[in-house]
Write a protein that holds these residues in place. Structure first.
Motif, PDB file in Angstrom:
ATOM      1  N   ALA A 193       0.821  -1.206   0.000  1.00  0.00           N
ATOM      2  CA  ALA A 193       0.000   0.000   0.000  1.00  0.00           C
ATOM      3  C   ALA A 193       0.862   1.265   0.000  1.00  0.00           C
ATOM      4  CB  ALA A 193      -0.927   0.003   1.217  1.00  0.00           C
ATOM      5  N   ARG A 194       1.918   1.262   0.815  1.00  0.00           N
ATOM      6  CA  ARG A 194       2.804   2.439   0.847  1.00  0.00           C
ATOM      7  C   ARG A 194       3.504   2.631  -0.492  1.00  0.00           C
ATOM      8  NH1 ARG A 194       7.008   2.742   5.569  1.00  0.00           N
ATOM      9  NH2 ARG A 194       7.724   4.379   4.139  1.00  0.00           N
ATOM     10  N   GLY A 195       3.925   1.535  -1.104  1.00  0.00           N
ATOM     11  CA  GLY A 195       4.576   1.644  -2.404  1.00  0.00           C
ATOM     12  C   GLY A 195       3.655   2.209  -3.461  1.00  0.00           C
ATOM     13  N   LEU A 196       2.406   1.752  -3.466  1.00  0.00           N
ATOM     14  CA  LEU A 196       1.443   2.262  -4.448  1.00  0.00           C
ATOM     15  C   LEU A 196       1.081   3.712  -4.161  1.00  0.00           C
ATOM     16  CD1 LEU A 196      -0.826  -0.891  -4.786  1.00  0.00           C
ATOM     17  CD2 LEU A 196       0.789   0.000  -6.480  1.00  0.00           C
ATOM     18  N   ASP A 197       0.957   4.066  -2.885  1.00  0.00           N
ATOM     19  CA  ASP A 197       0.703   5.475  -2.534  1.00  0.00           C
ATOM     20  C   ASP A 197       1.831   6.370  -3.066  1.00  0.00           C
ATOM     21  OD1 ASP A 197      -1.674   4.966  -1.214  1.00  0.00           O
ATOM     22  OD2 ASP A 197      -0.756   4.894   0.777  1.00  0.00           O
ATOM     23  N   ALA A 198       3.069   5.894  -2.908  1.00  0.00           N
ATOM     24  CA  ALA A 198       4.215   6.682  -3.363  1.00  0.00           C
ATOM     25  C   ALA A 198       4.202   6.848  -4.878  1.00  0.00           C
ATOM     26  CB  ALA A 198       5.519   6.024  -2.914  1.00  0.00           C
ATOM     27  N   LEU A 199       3.888   5.785  -5.589  1.00  0.00           N
ATOM     28  CA  LEU A 199       3.845   5.875  -7.054  1.00  0.00           C
ATOM     29  C   LEU A 199       2.731   6.810  -7.516  1.00  0.00           C
ATOM     30  CD1 LEU A 199       4.522   2.160  -8.099  1.00  0.00           C
ATOM     31  CD2 LEU A 199       6.066   4.113  -8.323  1.00  0.00           C
ATOM     32  N   ARG A 200       1.577   6.769  -6.867  1.00  0.00           N
ATOM     33  CA  ARG A 200       0.493   7.682  -7.243  1.00  0.00           C
ATOM     34  C   ARG A 200       0.895   9.123  -6.953  1.00  0.00           C
ATOM     35  NH1 ARG A 200      -1.989   8.733  -9.914  1.00  0.00           N
ATOM     36  NH2 ARG A 200      -4.038   9.354  -9.121  1.00  0.00           N
ATOM     37  N   ALA A 201       1.570   9.354  -5.818  1.00  0.00           N
ATOM     38  CA  ALA A 201       2.009  10.706  -5.483  1.00  0.00           C
ATOM     39  C   ALA A 201       3.006  11.232  -6.501  1.00  0.00           C
ATOM     40  CB  ALA A 201       2.619  10.725  -4.080  1.00  0.00           C
ATOM     41  N   GLU A 202       3.725  10.320  -7.148  1.00  0.00           N
ATOM     42  CA  GLU A 202       4.698  10.696  -8.175  1.00  0.00           C
ATOM     43  C   GLU A 202       4.062  10.796  -9.556  1.00  0.00           C
ATOM     44  OE1 GLU A 202       7.374   7.532  -7.395  1.00  0.00           O
ATOM     45  OE2 GLU A 202       8.357   8.547  -5.717  1.00  0.00           O
ATOM     46  N   GLY A 203       2.756  10.645  -9.622  1.00  0.00           N
ATOM     47  CA  GLY A 203       2.042  10.847 -10.879  1.00  0.00           C
ATOM     48  C   GLY A 203       1.821   9.605 -11.713  1.00  0.00           C
ATOM     49  N   ALA A 204       2.077   8.429 -11.157  1.00  0.00           N
ATOM     50  CA  ALA A 204       1.914   7.203 -11.944  1.00  0.00           C
ATOM     51  C   ALA A 204       0.436   6.871 -12.111  1.00  0.00           C
ATOM     52  CB  ALA A 204       2.628   6.042 -11.260  1.00  0.00           C
TER      53      ALA A 204
END
Length: 363
Positions: free
Chosen positions: A123-134
């Motif tokens: 979940a944290r990894g996906l949150d980080a990727l979304r925050a980076e615009g993925a």
């Protein structure tokens, strides 16, 4: 249901592709308390222990989590490094290497590491990727052979995250790469390098992580994929079937697991007069407790105590160059059709921002 707010939208910017590299997980430190937290999460996963919850959870919390954390912590202490858990260290280095390899091939991809159990979580990894615009994400588990308890569980964690997402990225999953030429080639290079430095033993024993035998009968392809990996590696090394032995380790509980088991096989090889054995764990791409303690310490002791004279452990792929390039090729193949190469055009970005502003967007 409450959906999570999305990160601020970047008007005018191209959408990004993210890659989530997922490994099994590790405790944060080699202590009973940390192991209790880790094992509670790991062993409560219904994919890992396929026993009805009403029967298993009292055993887990009443017996297993009372006795096992201290024993496991002592084992972890024997392999812990100044940088932390070997599995976490190697996973981070693999992510850095993969990011650099993809960049060298001209791709703009955000790479993040996640652990199925422990931190950083999926979940944290996906949150980080979304925050980076993925808005497109490739999920690449570090499990070459597919098992419901490993790759399947990663998919569960991703789907659980999507249940609370307002904007769900477009996902692709890498299910397995047990017969990938780059992966098998990296294994072969690792073996040859070891043999050049230490000579070659009489037997090459390939130890894969075990799973309950019933999973094979229920349709899990893991057993067959392990044997295919072993066959392809044997052919690449130009060995005869008699020179290679396939076994399964890490049995848990009293049920029948995939056979033959690693330690009994080592005892038998020593009894049969085999003086030297070379041992590799192809299903693990990162050295960890199961390779460094269970194999290179416990299995080594078993073989030597039973009359064997020399036990050579061949390390996992870790951050080997050939493996990083193989990972990059696997990722590249599964991202085909996604725009990962184009750089944002400054003029087009400005025009997008102007159009967004005309519609009332804050720029």
């Amino acid at each position: 249901m409450t959906l999570r707010p999305e990160p601020p939208h970047r008007h005018g910017e191209d959408e990004r592709v993210g890659l989530l590299l997922v490994n099994l997980g590790t405790p944060t430190e080699p202590t009973p308390a940390a192991l209790r937290r880790y094992l509670a999460e790991f062993l409560s996963d219904p994919r890992v222990v396929e026993i009805p919850r009403i029967l298993w959870l009292p055993i887990l919390y009443g017996i297993v989590l009372s006795a096992r954390p201290a024993k496991s912590a002592a084992k972890y202490a024997t392999i812990w490094t100044p940088e932390g858990s070997p599995l976490a260290v190697w996973s981070d280095r693999q992510a850095v290497g993969l990011s650099q390899a993809l960049q060298a091939r001209g791709h703009r991809v955000q790479v993040r590491v996640a652990m199925r159990y422990g931190e950083p979580s999926v979940a944290r990894g996906l949150d980080a990727l979304r925050a980076e615009g993925a808005t497109r994400v490739l999920v690449l588990p570090l499990y070459p052979q597919y098992a419901g308890a490993t790759t399947g569980s990663v998919a569960d964690a991703v789907m659980k995250w999507t249940a609370g997402a307002r904007r769900i990225p477009e996902f692709r999953f890498v299910n397995e790469y047990h017969d990938d030429a780059g992966y098998v080639g990296a294994l072969a290079e690792r073996v040859r390098t070891h043999w050049r430095e230490h000579g070659q033993g009489e037997k090459l024993l390939l130890s894969f992580h075990g799973v309950p035998h019933r999973t094979l009968l229920l349709g899990d392809p893991y057993y067959c994929q392990c044997h295919k990996t072993a066959r392809l590696l044997r052919e690449r090394l130009e060995l005869t079937p008699e020179q290679v032995v396939v076994t399964f380790q890490s049995r848990f509980g009293n049920a029948k697991w995939l056979e033959p088991y690693t330690e009994p096989t080592l005892r038998q090889l020593a009894a049969d007069g085999v003086r030297r054995v070379d041992v590799m764990c192809p299903g693990f791409v990162s050295d960890c407790l199961e390779t460094l303690e269970e194999i290179n310490e416990e299995a080594r002791h078993t073989f030597l105590a039973c009359g064997g004279e020399r036990f050579e452990y061949i390390p996992c792929l870790n951050d080997q160059g050939a493996w990083i390039e193989a990972l990059a090729s696997i990722a590249e193949r599964h991202m085909a059709g996604w725009e990962t190469r184009a750089l944002p055009d400054a003029q087009e970005t400005a025009q997008r921002r102007q159009r967004a502003a005309a519609l009332g967007a804050t720029i």
